[in-house]
Motif scaffolding. Structure first.
Motif, PDB file in Angstrom:
ATOM      1  N   LEU A  27      -1.151  -9.114  -7.814  1.00  0.00           N
ATOM      2  CA  LEU A  27      -1.895  -7.857  -7.857  1.00  0.00           C
ATOM      3  C   LEU A  27      -1.949  -7.288  -9.278  1.00  0.00           C
ATOM      4  N   ALA A  28      -0.852  -7.368  -9.999  1.00  0.00           N
ATOM      5  CA  ALA A  28      -0.846  -6.888 -11.377  1.00  0.00           C
ATOM      6  C   ALA A  28      -1.871  -7.646 -12.205  1.00  0.00           C
ATOM      7  N   SER A  29      -1.970  -8.932 -11.969  1.00  0.00           N
ATOM      8  CA  SER A  29      -2.945  -9.748 -12.686  1.00  0.00           C
ATOM      9  C   SER A  29      -4.371  -9.397 -12.267  1.00  0.00           C
ATOM     10  N   LEU A  30      -4.608  -9.279 -10.972  1.00  0.00           N
ATOM     11  CA  LEU A  30      -5.947  -8.972 -10.478  1.00  0.00           C
ATOM     12  C   LEU A  30      -6.438  -7.605 -10.944  1.00  0.00           C
ATOM     13  N   LEU A  31      -5.537  -6.655 -11.035  1.00  0.00           N
ATOM     14  CA  LEU A  31      -5.925  -5.320 -11.486  1.00  0.00           C
ATOM     15  C   LEU A  31      -6.336  -5.310 -12.956  1.00  0.00           C
ATOM     16  N   GLY A  32      -6.038  -6.385 -13.666  1.00  0.00           N
ATOM     17  CA  GLY A  32      -6.452  -6.499 -15.049  1.00  0.00           C
ATOM     18  C   GLY A  32      -7.801  -7.156 -15.249  1.00  0.00           C
ATOM     19  N   LEU A  33      -8.494  -7.465 -14.179  1.00  0.00           N
ATOM     20  CA  LEU A  33      -9.817  -8.078 -14.296  1.00  0.00           C
ATOM     21  C   LEU A  33     -10.773  -7.163 -15.046  1.00  0.00           C
ATOM     22  N   SER A  34     -11.615  -7.758 -15.870  1.00  0.00           N
ATOM     23  CA  SER A  34     -12.556  -6.976 -16.671  1.00  0.00           C
ATOM     24  C   SER A  34     -13.828  -6.617 -15.923  1.00  0.00           C
ATOM     25  N   TYR A  35     -14.080  -7.256 -14.793  1.00  0.00           N
ATOM     26  CA  TYR A  35     -15.282  -6.946 -14.007  1.00  0.00           C
ATOM     27  C   TYR A  35     -15.230  -5.484 -13.557  1.00  0.00           C
ATOM     28  N   PRO A  36     -16.348  -4.754 -13.667  1.00  0.00           N
ATOM     29  CA  PRO A  36     -16.282  -3.297 -13.468  1.00  0.00           C
ATOM     30  C   PRO A  36     -16.407  -2.791 -12.039  1.00  0.00           C
ATOM     31  N   ASN A  37     -16.640  -3.656 -11.047  1.00  0.00           N
ATOM     32  CA  ASN A  37     -16.960  -3.132  -9.718  1.00  0.00           C
ATOM     33  C   ASN A  37     -16.273  -3.965  -8.630  1.00  0.00           C
ATOM     34  N   PHE A  38     -14.967  -3.773  -8.487  1.00  0.00           N
ATOM     35  CA  PHE A  38     -14.244  -4.522  -7.458  1.00  0.00           C
ATOM     36  C   PHE A  38     -13.158  -3.648  -6.833  1.00  0.00           C
ATOM     37  N   LYS A  39     -12.762  -4.032  -5.623  1.00  0.00           N
ATOM     38  CA  LYS A  39     -11.657  -3.403  -4.911  1.00  0.00           C
ATOM     39  C   LYS A  39     -10.795  -4.517  -4.323  1.00  0.00           C
ATOM     40  N   ILE A  40      -9.517  -4.215  -4.143  1.00  0.00           N
ATOM     41  CA  ILE A  40      -8.569  -5.211  -3.641  1.00  0.00           C
ATOM     42  C   ILE A  40      -8.062  -4.796  -2.270  1.00  0.00           C
ATOM     43  N   VAL A  41      -8.051  -5.756  -1.349  1.00  0.00           N
ATOM     44  CA  VAL A  41      -7.509  -5.537  -0.006  1.00  0.00           C
ATOM     45  C   VAL A  41      -6.440  -6.584   0.252  1.00  0.00           C
ATOM     46  N   VAL A  42      -5.234  -6.141   0.513  1.00  0.00           N
ATOM     47  CA  VAL A  42      -4.155  -7.035   0.925  1.00  0.00           C
ATOM     48  C   VAL A  42      -4.104  -7.022   2.446  1.00  0.00           C
ATOM     49  N   VAL A  43      -4.187  -8.201   3.046  1.00  0.00           N
ATOM     50  CA  VAL A  43      -4.108  -8.310   4.506  1.00  0.00           C
ATOM     51  C   VAL A  43      -2.751  -8.897   4.852  1.00  0.00           C
ATOM     52  N   ASP A  44      -1.906  -8.084   5.481  1.00  0.00           N
ATOM     53  CA  ASP A  44      -0.532  -8.493   5.758  1.00  0.00           C
ATOM     54  C   ASP A  44      -0.408  -9.091   7.149  1.00  0.00           C
ATOM     55  N   ASN A  45       0.078 -10.327   7.193  1.00  0.00           N
ATOM     56  CA  ASN A  45       0.205 -11.080   8.440  1.00  0.00           C
ATOM     57  C   ASN A  45       1.558 -10.850   9.104  1.00  0.00           C
ATOM     58  N   GLY A  46       1.962  -9.589   9.231  1.00  0.00           N
ATOM     59  CA  GLY A  46       3.228  -9.296   9.898  1.00  0.00           C
ATOM     60  C   GLY A  46       4.444  -9.666   9.082  1.00  0.00           C
ATOM     61  N   SER A  47       4.395  -9.414   7.774  1.00  0.00           N
ATOM     62  CA  SER A  47       5.521  -9.758   6.900  1.00  0.00           C
ATOM     63  C   SER A  47       6.818  -9.128   7.388  1.00  0.00           C
ATOM     64  N   GLN A  48       7.919  -9.872   7.202  1.00  0.00           N
ATOM     65  CA  GLN A  48       9.240  -9.394   7.592  1.00  0.00           C
ATOM     66  C   GLN A  48      10.032  -8.859   6.395  1.00  0.00           C
ATOM     67  N   ASP A  49       9.465  -8.936   5.221  1.00  0.00           N
ATOM     68  CA  ASP A  49      10.145  -8.416   4.033  1.00  0.00           C
ATOM     69  C   ASP A  49       9.611  -7.023   3.713  1.00  0.00           C
ATOM     70  N   GLN A  50       9.750  -6.597   2.467  1.00  0.00           N
ATOM     71  CA  GLN A  50       9.379  -5.235   2.085  1.00  0.00           C
ATOM     72  C   GLN A  50       7.942  -5.119   1.591  1.00  0.00           C
ATOM     73  N   THR A  51       7.092  -6.084   1.901  1.00  0.00           N
ATOM     74  CA  THR A  51       5.748  -6.123   1.332  1.00  0.00           C
ATOM     75  C   THR A  51       4.988  -4.812   1.501  1.00  0.00           C
ATOM     76  N   LEU A  52       4.897  -4.292   2.708  1.00  0.00           N
ATOM     77  CA  LEU A  52       4.072  -3.110   2.945  1.00  0.00           C
ATOM     78  C   LEU A  52       4.636  -1.860   2.269  1.00  0.00           C
ATOM     79  N   THR A  53       5.931  -1.665   2.323  1.00  0.00           N
ATOM     80  CA  THR A  53       6.506  -0.471   1.702  1.00  0.00           C
ATOM     81  C   THR A  53       6.410  -0.552   0.182  1.00  0.00           C
ATOM     82  N   GLU A  54       6.667  -1.718  -0.385  1.00  0.00           N
ATOM     83  CA  GLU A  54       6.567  -1.882  -1.833  1.00  0.00           C
ATOM     84  C   GLU A  54       5.122  -1.770  -2.301  1.00  0.00           C
ATOM     85  N   LEU A  55       4.209  -2.270  -1.507  1.00  0.00           N
ATOM     86  CA  LEU A  55       2.790  -2.195  -1.851  1.00  0.00           C
ATOM     87  C   LEU A  55       2.339  -0.741  -1.962  1.00  0.00           C
TER      88      LEU A  55
END
Length: 238
Positions: A27-55
């Motif tokens: 995500l840190a890398s993707l947020l550095g894209l130079s293209y001016p018109n994009f949005k990021i969607v993370v689709v979580d497949n029921g992660s058992q770690d801290q993915t959603l809270t950290e996100l």
């Protein structure tokens, strides 16, 4: 970041299942894209770690879709695409969660996708530890036997690579898909739990009106755990 009407809205779909540290780096890398018109969607497949809270804590501008169960790669991608199309996305970039990219990646992919008959565009993929050696750069099939004739695997970057070129199929590790292709073919077949079928090769009748393009781009990077002990790198090619 300002954009013009010539910059189609791109939704970047990142399916995840655990692996929070990899996802954060991606995500840190993707947020550095130079293209001016994009949005990021993370689709979580029921992660058992801290993915959603950290996100939510570290990436407040990234949309999270929590499926609550593991629906597989295709199921997660379909959920992300359905959301993206409802938000009027004109292109969808589907990309693994263990990647890093060059800032110019999306700009070059979108440029290569502009012809109306181009349905899917993919970057070349390199071994991370050997950034001059190709892992995958699109492939051709034998017209009768359907066996792979060329994928460039293990080869150095050809000296004459300077333009995108047509291929028979692409790696689903990172592909940019036009909205029109999705509307013509439909979503991914969720019977393929771990992989992506239908779009990565021109196998559906309605796909035949579209070309599959391998884009030779500037350095865009990726790593992957698909092969233990082997990191991959998406490299753009001048």
């Amino acid at each position: 970041m300002e954009h013009t009407v010539e910059d189609p809205l791109v939704y970047i779909i990142v399916p995840v299942y655990n692996q929070w540290q990899d996802t954060a780096e991606a995500l840190a890398s993707l947020l550095g894209l130079s293209y001016p018109n994009f949005k990021i969607v993370v689709v979580d497949n029921g992660s058992q770690d801290q993915t959603l809270t950290e996100l939510a804590c570290h990436f407040p501008t990234v949309t999270a879709l929590a499926l609550g169960e593991n629906r597989g790669f295709a199921g997660a991608v379909n959920a992300g695409i359905t959301f993206a199309l409802a938000q009027h996305a004109e292109r969808v970039l589907i990309i693994n969660n263990d990647i890093w990219v060059d800032p110019a990646l999306l700009t070059r992919l979108v440029a290569a996708s502009q012809p109306a008959n181009v349905g899917v565009v993919g970057p070349a993929i390199y071994y991370a530890e050997e950034p001059e050696r190709l892992w995958f750069a699109g492939a051709r099939r034998h017209p009768l036997l359907l066996e792979t004739r060329e994928s460039y695997r293990g080869r150095p970057t050809p000296a004459d690579w300077d333009e995108p070129f047509a291929v028979d199929y692409l790696a689903g590790t990172a592909i940019l898909v036009r909205r029109e292709l999705i509307e013509a073919i439909g979503l991914l077949d969720e019977r393929f739990f771990f992989t992506m079928k239908t779009w990565t090769s021109a196998c559906a009748p309605n796909a035949l009106a579209f070309n599959y393009i391998q884009c030779r781009l500037p350095v865009c990077g990726i790593k992957s755990h698909a092969q233990p002990g082997c990191n991959l790198r998406f490299n753009s090619i001048n």
